[in-house]
Design a protein around this motif. Sequence first.
Motif, PDB file in Angstrom:
ATOM      1  N   ASP A  38       1.183  -1.600   0.160  1.00 53.89           N
ATOM      2  CA  ASP A  38      -0.047   0.141  -0.180  1.00 53.89           C
ATOM      3  C   ASP A  38       1.155   0.692   0.247  1.00 53.89           C
ATOM      4  OD1 ASP A  38       1.232   0.286   2.309  1.00 53.89           O
ATOM      5  OD2 ASP A  38      -0.723  -0.409   3.954  1.00 53.89           O
ATOM      6  N   ASP A  39       2.171   0.917  -0.289  1.00 49.39           N
ATOM      7  CA  ASP A  39       2.717   2.317  -0.293  1.00 49.39           C
ATOM      8  C   ASP A  39       3.242   3.214   0.681  1.00 49.39           C
ATOM      9  OD1 ASP A  39       3.705   1.893  -3.033  1.00 49.39           O
ATOM     10  OD2 ASP A  39       1.534   3.043  -3.651  1.00 49.39           O
ATOM     11  N   ARG A  40       3.314   2.620   2.495  1.00 50.05           N
ATOM     12  CA  ARG A  40       3.597   2.863   3.701  1.00 50.05           C
ATOM     13  C   ARG A  40       5.106   1.956   3.468  1.00 50.05           C
ATOM     14  NH1 ARG A  40       0.252   0.796   7.998  1.00 50.05           N
ATOM     15  NH2 ARG A  40      -0.035  -0.896   6.803  1.00 50.05           N
ATOM     16  N   ALA A  41       5.819   2.999   4.365  1.00 50.43           N
ATOM     17  CA  ALA A  41       6.722   2.218   4.830  1.00 50.43           C
ATOM     18  C   ALA A  41       7.555   1.871   5.872  1.00 50.43           C
ATOM     19  CB  ALA A  41       7.997   2.325   3.293  1.00 50.43           C
ATOM     20  N   VAL A  42       8.086   1.128   6.607  1.00 54.06           N
ATOM     21  CA  VAL A  42       8.869   1.164   7.510  1.00 54.06           C
ATOM     22  C   VAL A  42      10.617   1.206   7.491  1.00 54.06           C
ATOM     23  CG1 VAL A  42       9.482  -0.290   9.444  1.00 54.06           C
ATOM     24  CG2 VAL A  42       7.007  -0.427   8.829  1.00 54.06           C
ATOM     25  N   VAL A  43      10.529   2.058   8.311  1.00 55.14           N
ATOM     26  CA  VAL A  43      12.579   2.459   7.563  1.00 55.14           C
ATOM     27  C   VAL A  43      13.197   1.679   9.249  1.00 55.14           C
ATOM     28  CG1 VAL A  43      13.869   4.676   7.518  1.00 55.14           C
ATOM     29  CG2 VAL A  43      11.942   4.604   6.972  1.00 55.14           C
ATOM     30  N   LEU A  44      14.056   1.580   8.628  1.00 51.97           N
ATOM     31  CA  LEU A  44      15.356   0.518   9.948  1.00 51.97           C
ATOM     32  C   LEU A  44      16.115   1.736  10.011  1.00 51.97           C
ATOM     33  CD1 LEU A  44      14.690  -2.960   9.296  1.00 51.97           C
ATOM     34  CD2 LEU A  44      13.162  -1.356  11.126  1.00 51.97           C
ATOM     35  N   SER A  45      16.719   1.674  11.117  1.00 54.53           N
ATOM     36  CA  SER A  45      17.693   3.026  11.042  1.00 54.53           C
ATOM     37  C   SER A  45      18.429   1.980  12.362  1.00 54.53           C
ATOM     38  CB  SER A  45      17.811   4.174  11.300  1.00 54.53           C
ATOM     39  OG  SER A  45      18.943   4.571  12.324  1.00 54.53           O
ATOM     40  N   ARG A  46      19.935   2.658  12.160  1.00 49.76           N
ATOM     41  CA  ARG A  46      20.691   1.970  13.741  1.00 49.76           C
ATOM     42  C   ARG A  46      20.862   3.064  14.721  1.00 49.76           C
ATOM     43  NH1 ARG A  46      26.536   1.842  11.200  1.00 49.76           N
ATOM     44  NH2 ARG A  46      26.923   0.459   9.172  1.00 49.76           N
ATOM     45  N   ASN A  47      19.651   3.927  14.318  1.00 46.76           N
ATOM     46  CA  ASN A  47      19.081   5.055  15.559  1.00 46.76           C
ATOM     47  C   ASN A  47      17.917   3.688  16.558  1.00 46.76           C
ATOM     48  OD1 ASN A  47      17.676   7.052  16.980  1.00 46.76           O
ATOM     49  ND2 ASN A  47      19.152   8.212  16.597  1.00 46.76           N
ATOM     50  N   VAL A  48      17.549   3.521  17.195  1.00 45.62           N
ATOM     51  CA  VAL A  48      16.907   2.503  17.848  1.00 45.62           C
ATOM     52  C   VAL A  48      16.044   4.101  17.217  1.00 45.62           C
ATOM     53  CG1 VAL A  48      15.576   1.731  20.220  1.00 45.62           C
ATOM     54  CG2 VAL A  48      18.397   1.180  19.293  1.00 45.62           C
ATOM     55  N   ALA A  49      16.178   5.505  18.689  1.00 50.93           N
ATOM     56  CA  ALA A  49      14.309   5.988  18.153  1.00 50.93           C
ATOM     57  C   ALA A  49      13.712   6.174  17.428  1.00 50.93           C
ATOM     58  CB  ALA A  49      14.591   7.535  19.303  1.00 50.93           C
ATOM     59  N   ALA A  50      14.804   6.405  15.992  1.00 54.43           N
ATOM     60  CA  ALA A  50      14.333   6.559  14.917  1.00 54.43           C
ATOM     61  C   ALA A  50      14.094   5.171  14.569  1.00 54.43           C
ATOM     62  CB  ALA A  50      15.255   7.245  13.918  1.00 54.43           C
ATOM     63  N   THR A  51      13.471   3.991  14.432  1.00 50.46           N
ATOM     64  CA  THR A  51      12.930   3.062  14.224  1.00 50.46           C
ATOM     65  C   THR A  51      12.058   2.737  14.713  1.00 50.46           C
ATOM     66  OG1 THR A  51      15.347   1.837  13.546  1.00 50.46           O
ATOM     67  CG2 THR A  51      13.359   0.442  14.235  1.00 50.46           C
ATOM     68  N   ALA A  52      12.248   3.444  16.409  1.00 50.86           N
ATOM     69  CA  ALA A  52      10.744   3.128  17.137  1.00 50.86           C
ATOM     70  C   ALA A  52      10.120   4.231  16.202  1.00 50.86           C
ATOM     71  CB  ALA A  52      11.389   3.326  18.135  1.00 50.86           C
ATOM     72  N   ALA A  53       9.912   5.561  15.853  1.00 54.76           N
ATOM     73  CA  ALA A  53       9.288   6.407  15.424  1.00 54.76           C
ATOM     74  C   ALA A  53       8.494   6.101  14.287  1.00 54.76           C
ATOM     75  CB  ALA A  53       9.871   7.757  15.297  1.00 54.76           C
ATOM     76  N   SER A  54       9.361   5.332  13.080  1.00 56.62           N
ATOM     77  CA  SER A  54       9.010   4.506  12.007  1.00 56.62           C
ATOM     78  C   SER A  54       7.643   3.309  12.546  1.00 56.62           C
ATOM     79  CB  SER A  54       9.648   3.896  11.576  1.00 56.62           C
ATOM     80  OG  SER A  54       9.556   3.413  10.374  1.00 56.62           O
ATOM     81  N   VAL A  55       8.211   2.765  13.226  1.00 51.33           N
ATOM     82  CA  VAL A  55       7.157   1.539  13.124  1.00 51.33           C
ATOM     83  C   VAL A  55       5.737   1.683  14.466  1.00 51.33           C
ATOM     84  CG1 VAL A  55       8.876  -0.145  13.324  1.00 51.33           C
ATOM     85  CG2 VAL A  55       8.397   0.021  14.648  1.00 51.33           C
ATOM     86  N   GLU A  56       6.122   2.935  14.597  1.00 50.04           N
ATOM     87  CA  GLU A  56       4.577   3.501  15.762  1.00 50.04           C
ATOM     88  C   GLU A  56       3.924   3.716  14.915  1.00 50.04           C
ATOM     89  OE1 GLU A  56       2.850   3.999  19.124  1.00 50.04           O
ATOM     90  OE2 GLU A  56       4.719   3.096  18.440  1.00 50.04           O
ATOM     91  N   ARG A  57       4.522   4.389  13.519  1.00 46.71           N
ATOM     92  CA  ARG A  57       3.049   5.423  12.694  1.00 46.71           C
ATOM     93  C   ARG A  57       2.264   4.062  12.187  1.00 46.71           C
ATOM     94  NH1 ARG A  57       7.565   7.742  10.856  1.00 46.71           N
ATOM     95  NH2 ARG A  57       7.764   6.400   8.664  1.00 46.71           N
ATOM     96  N   PHE A  58       2.602   2.266  12.422  1.00 48.19           N
ATOM     97  CA  PHE A  58       1.619   1.566  12.058  1.00 48.19           C
ATOM     98  C   PHE A  58       1.018   1.043  13.321  1.00 48.19           C
ATOM     99  CE2 PHE A  58       5.255   1.749   8.932  1.00 48.19           C
ATOM    100  CZ  PHE A  58       5.152   0.448   7.669  1.00 48.19           C
TER     101      PHE A  58
END
Length: 81
Positions: free
Chosen positions: A7-27
Amino acid sequence: MAHVLPDDRAVVLSRNVAATAASVERFAPGDGAAWEAQVERWDRYGDDVLEALFSPFPPIRSGVRLLAGMEPADASCGRGE
């Protein structure tokens, strides 16, 4: 690293734990906190898990060492529930 869904949404995995947490929190609410909890668990037990995986079979010593260092909730199937 990013994983794009159909559906064109994306999860962005980063070396930064907080950045990845923010990305997955959107789901879904709580997914970010769950990600941070998994990272914390890996930081605590990851080296012992890898030692158990890469030691000669059966990995009794490393397995016992891993279980001995775990919290009871973490030792129950790794689910932490």
